[in-house]
Design an enzyme around this catalytic site. Sequence first.
Site, PDB file in Angstrom:
ATOM      1  CD  GLU A  20     -51.468  46.979   7.173  1.00  0.00           C
ATOM      2  OE1 GLU A  20     -52.168  46.824   6.428  1.00  0.00           O
ATOM      3  OE2 GLU A  20     -50.691  46.321   7.618  1.00  0.00           O
TER       4      GLU A  20
ATOM      5  CD  GLU B 238     -52.921  42.119   6.565  1.00  0.00           C
ATOM      6  OE1 GLU B 238     -52.814  41.334   6.069  1.00  0.00           O
ATOM      7  OE2 GLU B 238     -53.616  43.311   6.859  1.00  0.00           O
TER       8      GLU B 238
END
Length: 438
Positions: A345, A163
Site C-alpha cells: 500500500e 498491519e
Amino acid sequence: MEFPKGFKWGTATASYQIEGAAGEDGRGESIWDRFSRTPGKVLNGHTGDVACDHYHLYKHDVALMKEIGVDSYRFSLAWPRIYPTGAGQVNHRGLDFYKRLIEELLTAGIEPAATLYHWDLPQALEDKGGWMNRDTALYFQDYAETVFQELGDSVQLWITLNEPWCSAFLGYGNGEHAPGKQDFAGHLHAAHHLLLAHGLALQAYRALNLPAEIGITLNLTQQYPASSSPEDQEAVRKADGFHNRWYLDPLLKGFYPQDMPEFLSIVAPKIQPGDFDLISAPLDFLGINNYSRGIVEHDGQGGYRSVPPQGPVTAMGWEVYPQGLYDLLMRVHKDYGPLPLYITENGAAYHDLVEQGRVHDQERIVYLQEHIAQAAKAIQDGVPLQGYYVWSLLDNFEWAFGYERRFGIVYVNFETQERMLKDSALWYQSFLKGLARG
Ligand code: FCB
C-alpha cells in the site's frame, strides 16, 4: 526509472471498506459493523453497510482495473462471510463471492493477491475476547486452512494479516478502531496473538504445498529525530521499537526487541513454548504499507512524543515525505534482508472535486510519482522490491473517517455508485503503458 522484469504493479482495497452487502448471503457480523454503529466512533456515523457496493459491482471494478492496466489486484477476504461466527460451519455462499471475483480477475489477466485478515474480525469471536484471547489465533488457522484449500490454486500472492500494529494498538490500545478497547497492556497480548495467528496460518499453508508466495503486511514508518541531541536519538529508538521493530523482530529474528523491557514484561506471561518458531517461520516476502514518516522528540520524562510535520500534508494530515520510503526500504533490507519485499500500500487522500466530469487530482499524481521514484532508487541500490500497489483503487470507507477521506484513483459517487477515473488513474494507466513489462 527502471523496474525488474516481472515487477508487479497493482492497486489495493479491503473487504469492509468496499464490499457493502453487509447482511447478504449469510455474512455474519464483524467488529466493524458493531463499532461503526456505536455512536461517536466513526465520523458522521458512517458504516460499511453499502460502501462501494463492490459485492454487486465487482465485474465493473475489475473492468476498470483492466482499463488502467494493472498486473495484480490486492483485496481482502471477509472472515465473517466465510465463517459467520468465526468458527463452525463454512458458509459456501460467502466463499463463492471470492471465487467469482477471482475468476473475473483471471479472465481479465489480473493476478489475485489476497489478504486473509484486513480487520473485519467476526463479532462472535470478539465476544469471547477477540485478539486478546489466544483461541482467536487457532480459529484463524482453521479459517485460513479452509480458504487455502478452496482458493489456493488460483491466488498468486497470499498475505496473512494486514498491519497487525493497527489491529492491536488502534483496536485494543487507544480504541480508535474496532473493537474500540483502551488497554495498553491488552494491546500487547493482542499483538502476540495476531503474530501467532500469522504463524499458524503459515504452518497450515506450508502443509498444503501450494505454489504461490505467502507473506505478511506491516505498516512501517521510518522515524526521524527532531534534533541531533542524544535524547532525541533515544526517542527515535523507542518510537521505532513501538511502531516497527515490535513486529519486524519476532517475524524475522524470532524474538521481541530486547531493548524494550517495559513491553517484554507485559507480554512474557502470554508467550508459550514454540510460539516464536511459528511466528518466525520463513516468509516468501514481506509486504510493506507506507504513507509518511514520523518525527519525534524526547518528552523529558523518559518517553517521547511526535512533533508536527515539517512539509506538505495530505487530507489525513500525514506529511508527504517520499524519501521516507527510500530510507525505510534500505533499512528493512539492511537489518532484516535478504528478503523479497512488496509495497502493498502507498497512496494519499486529498479533497477531490468533480469538475465537469473530471477529477484533477494533481497532488495525488505527484505523490505517486515521487514515491515510485524513491522505490526505483531503492531497487537500484540493491533492495529486492517485487511490486507496488496503489492504495486505493476506489474511494472507500476510510475506517474512523468514514467516507470523508478519499484515497481512490477512481472516484466513487456514494449516492449513485458511479465510478470515474480520476486524473491519477489516467496517469497510472499511461505510466504503465510506457513501461516495458514482461
Ligand atoms: C492503511 C490500511 C488501509 C487504508 C490506508 C489508508 O493503514 O491498511 O485499509 O485505510 O491505511
